[in-house]
Motif scaffolding. Structure first.
Motif, PDB file in Angstrom:
ATOM      1  N   ALA A 190      57.217  16.892 -10.034  1.00 43.22           N
ATOM      2  CA  ALA A 190      55.842  17.261 -10.366  1.00 43.22           C
ATOM      3  C   ALA A 190      55.832  18.449 -11.306  1.00 43.22           C
ATOM      4  O   ALA A 190      56.611  19.384 -11.156  1.00 43.22           O
ATOM      5  CB  ALA A 190      55.071  17.602  -9.089  1.00 43.22           C
ATOM      6  N   GLY A 191      54.932  18.394 -12.271  1.00 41.38           N
ATOM      7  CA  GLY A 191      54.797  19.511 -13.192  1.00 41.38           C
ATOM      8  C   GLY A 191      54.416  19.056 -14.578  1.00 41.38           C
ATOM      9  O   GLY A 191      54.608  17.893 -14.947  1.00 41.38           O
ATOM     10  N   ARG A 192      53.896  19.988 -15.341  1.00 42.79           N
ATOM     11  CA  ARG A 192      53.519  19.688 -16.721  1.00 42.79           C
ATOM     12  C   ARG A 192      54.785  19.543 -17.563  1.00 42.79           C
ATOM     13  O   ARG A 192      55.652  20.429 -17.540  1.00 42.79           O
ATOM     14  CB  ARG A 192      52.648  20.826 -17.257  1.00 42.79           C
ATOM     15  CG  ARG A 192      52.102  20.598 -18.647  1.00 42.79           C
ATOM     16  CD  ARG A 192      51.010  21.580 -18.956  1.00 42.79           C
ATOM     17  NE  ARG A 192      51.423  22.959 -18.693  1.00 42.79           N
ATOM     18  CZ  ARG A 192      50.605  24.002 -18.816  1.00 42.79           C
ATOM     19  NH1 ARG A 192      49.333  23.809 -19.144  1.00 42.79           N
ATOM     20  NH2 ARG A 192      51.041  25.228 -18.590  1.00 42.79           N
ATOM     21  N   PRO A 193      54.935  18.456 -18.300  1.00 47.01           N
ATOM     22  CA  PRO A 193      56.142  18.254 -19.098  1.00 47.01           C
ATOM     23  C   PRO A 193      56.358  19.387 -20.093  1.00 47.01           C
ATOM     24  O   PRO A 193      55.402  19.946 -20.637  1.00 47.01           O
ATOM     25  CB  PRO A 193      55.867  16.933 -19.825  1.00 47.01           C
ATOM     26  CG  PRO A 193      54.811  16.258 -19.022  1.00 47.01           C
ATOM     27  CD  PRO A 193      53.976  17.349 -18.435  1.00 47.01           C
ATOM     28  N   THR A 194      57.609  19.739 -20.307  1.00 42.08           N
ATOM     29  CA  THR A 194      57.949  20.754 -21.297  1.00 42.08           C
ATOM     30  C   THR A 194      58.696  20.083 -22.443  1.00 42.08           C
ATOM     31  O   THR A 194      59.248  18.996 -22.282  1.00 42.08           O
ATOM     32  CB  THR A 194      58.843  21.845 -20.674  1.00 42.08           C
ATOM     33  OG1 THR A 194      60.037  21.251 -20.175  1.00 42.08           O
ATOM     34  CG2 THR A 194      58.131  22.542 -19.528  1.00 42.08           C
ATOM     35  N   PRO A 195      58.733  20.713 -23.615  1.00 42.43           N
ATOM     36  CA  PRO A 195      59.437  20.099 -24.748  1.00 42.43           C
ATOM     37  C   PRO A 195      60.923  19.923 -24.439  1.00 42.43           C
ATOM     38  O   PRO A 195      61.496  20.657 -23.635  1.00 42.43           O
ATOM     39  CB  PRO A 195      59.228  21.110 -25.883  1.00 42.43           C
ATOM     40  CG  PRO A 195      58.055  21.936 -25.463  1.00 42.43           C
ATOM     41  CD  PRO A 195      58.082  21.982 -23.977  1.00 42.43           C
ATOM     42  N   HIS A 196      61.539  18.953 -25.085  1.00 43.44           N
ATOM     43  CA  HIS A 196      62.968  18.696 -24.916  1.00 43.44           C
ATOM     44  C   HIS A 196      63.696  19.094 -26.196  1.00 43.44           C
ATOM     45  O   HIS A 196      63.306  18.698 -27.297  1.00 43.44           O
ATOM     46  CB  HIS A 196      63.208  17.213 -24.621  1.00 43.44           C
ATOM     47  CG  HIS A 196      64.653  16.827 -24.643  1.00 43.44           C
ATOM     48  ND1 HIS A 196      65.150  15.781 -25.394  1.00 43.44           N
ATOM     49  CD2 HIS A 196      65.728  17.372 -24.022  1.00 43.44           C
ATOM     50  CE1 HIS A 196      66.447  15.686 -25.227  1.00 43.44           C
ATOM     51  NE2 HIS A 196      66.831  16.640 -24.400  1.00 43.44           N
ATOM     52  N   ILE A 197      64.755  19.900 -26.050  1.00 42.50           N
ATOM     53  CA  ILE A 197      65.595  20.268 -27.192  1.00 42.50           C
ATOM     54  C   ILE A 197      66.826  19.374 -27.146  1.00 42.50           C
ATOM     55  O   ILE A 197      67.683  19.538 -26.275  1.00 42.50           O
ATOM     56  CB  ILE A 197      65.998  21.748 -27.144  1.00 42.50           C
ATOM     57  CG1 ILE A 197      64.751  22.634 -27.142  1.00 42.50           C
ATOM     58  CG2 ILE A 197      66.890  22.096 -28.318  1.00 42.50           C
ATOM     59  CD1 ILE A 197      65.042  24.101 -27.017  1.00 42.50           C
ATOM     60  N   PRO A 198      66.937  18.410 -28.044  1.00 48.66           N
ATOM     61  CA  PRO A 198      68.080  17.479 -28.011  1.00 48.66           C
ATOM     62  C   PRO A 198      69.411  18.201 -28.198  1.00 48.66           C
ATOM     63  O   PRO A 198      69.482  19.250 -28.845  1.00 48.66           O
ATOM     64  CB  PRO A 198      67.788  16.533 -29.187  1.00 48.66           C
ATOM     65  CG  PRO A 198      66.326  16.684 -29.460  1.00 48.66           C
ATOM     66  CD  PRO A 198      65.990  18.096 -29.113  1.00 48.66           C
ATOM     67  N   ASP A 199      70.458  17.618 -27.643  1.00 44.89           N
ATOM     68  CA  ASP A 199      71.800  18.190 -27.797  1.00 44.89           C
ATOM     69  C   ASP A 199      72.166  18.365 -29.268  1.00 44.89           C
ATOM     70  O   ASP A 199      72.875  19.312 -29.632  1.00 44.89           O
ATOM     71  CB  ASP A 199      72.840  17.295 -27.122  1.00 44.89           C
ATOM     72  CG  ASP A 199      72.694  17.291 -25.606  1.00 44.89           C
ATOM     73  OD1 ASP A 199      71.952  18.147 -25.088  1.00 44.89           O
ATOM     74  OD2 ASP A 199      73.326  16.440 -24.951  1.00 44.89           O
TER      75      ASP A 199
END
Length: 350
Positions: A190-199
């Motif tokens: 549960a939670g507001r999605p955060t941005p993803h920093i790709p490898d």
């Protein structure tokens, strides 16, 4: 009463970086730490924890992180690195000493410690912002039959009872714990999605990325001040893990929790959850209870000028989020703040 010209409180990465720069200036100082050995705070984290930034951005001045530029150190590896660092530079660390209070007395500070009273002309608070686990107030209203623990108390999947597990907090810590539990439990995140920093960002454009977050996003630039204004109000970006990975592992995504219904957690979509256990990956707050009254921001971080506390001359911080830049709370960013603080101390005693 024992007098120490400069006391650094905390022998984590921030405290050791401060010690390095104080030693370079040949200033007298002592680092106090409550642990039994340097790195104990890291050793106490969950078994599979690895740093969220690669080795090239996770080292201290003068000694590279041994995992290499693109490796991610495990928590025990990093703890050992800190211990090695303290030995390599012969930093004066006194272990097993807890500071109970710091009280301004004229142009000095009086410290109540478990090793007896001390006085100091300068105090550097380097315990960082991960001192007090933060759990939302609604946790108090949940059914007593639901096992609750903070991510700081989580160790491994075997320590969690069978059944449905709700992980609250969609940052990297929460996502990694959810992914680890997925093979053995029914897991919801549960939670507001955060941005993803790709490898690939770190692998192929890591230097450019670091230049932006370390040099551009500071309190000295308009973009930096804009980011700083809301920093800490959302979870950190996802690193090494993405939402599609979680979904592929069978983790159910839920919106934020907003309340409690009949002892069960309630999402802002009105859905009632029925977990056996809840893991609160909801971050930490600084522990400032042992310090004199301070002005703090919306998430409890002390308000300073690059770590300098104007209200109490001689009191400094190192390692707080956005103390000067977005990287201030990260291992690779604390050294610059430590160098600045050491320079201010040197100017005060010259």
């Amino acid at each position: 009463m024992e007098h120490i010209e400069t006391v650094v409180i905390g022998a984590g990465h921030s405290g050791l970086a401060a010690g390095f720069h104080l030693a370079r200036r040949k200033l007298p100082f002592t680092i106090l730490d409550a642990g039994g050995q340097v790195g104990d705070v890291w050793r106490a984290r969950w078994d599979s924890l690895r740093l969220f930034t690669p080795g090239r951005f996770s080292g201290l001045p003068g000694l590279a992180n041994p995992v290499g530029r693109d490796g991610y150190a495990g928590k025990d590896e990093f703890a050992d690195y800190l211990a090695t660092y303290a030995r390599r530079f012969d930093l004066p660390v006194r272990l097993g000493v807890r500071v109970r209070s710091v009280i301004p007395r004229g142009d000095e500070f009086e410290l109540d410690t478990t090793a007896g009273p001390m006085s100091a002309r300068h105090v550097v608070a380097a315990g960082g912002h991960n001192a007090l686990p933060h759990v939302p107030a609604l946790a108090r209203d949940l059914d007593a039959g639901i096992r609750q623990l903070h991510s700081s108390d989580y160790r491994n999947a075997g320590s969690i009872p069978p059944g449905a597990v709700l992980v609250v907090g969609a940052g990297t810590s929460g996502a990694e714990i959810a992914l680890e539990l997925a093979p053995t439990h029914r897991v919801s995140l549960a939670g507001r999605p955060t941005p993803h920093i790709p490898d690939a960002v770190f692998r192929y454009a890591g230097s450019a990325y670091w230049l932006i977050v370390h040099r551009l996003l500071t309190t000295g630039t308009p973009p930096g001040r804009k980011v700083a204004a809301s920093f800490g109000l959302r979870g950190a970006p996802l690193i090494r893990i993405s939402l599609p990975q979680l979904e592929a592992a069978g983790v159910t995504r839920l919106p934020r929790l907003t309340g409690v219904a009949d002892g069960r957690p309630l999402t802002d979509a009105g859905e009632v959850c029925t977990p056996t256990a809840i893991i609160w990956a909801t971050g930490f707050r600084p522990d400032l209870r042992w310090l004199p009254p301070l002005d703090v921001d919306a998430v409890g971080v002390p308000i300073t000028e690059r770590g300098v506390v104007r209200r109490y001359p001689g009191l400094f911080f190192v390692g707080m989020p956005f103390q000067y830049a977005l990287t201030s709370g990260l291992i690779g960013g604390a050294a610059r703040d430590a160098e600045y603080v050491a320079g201010r101390i040197a100017a005060g005693v010259a």
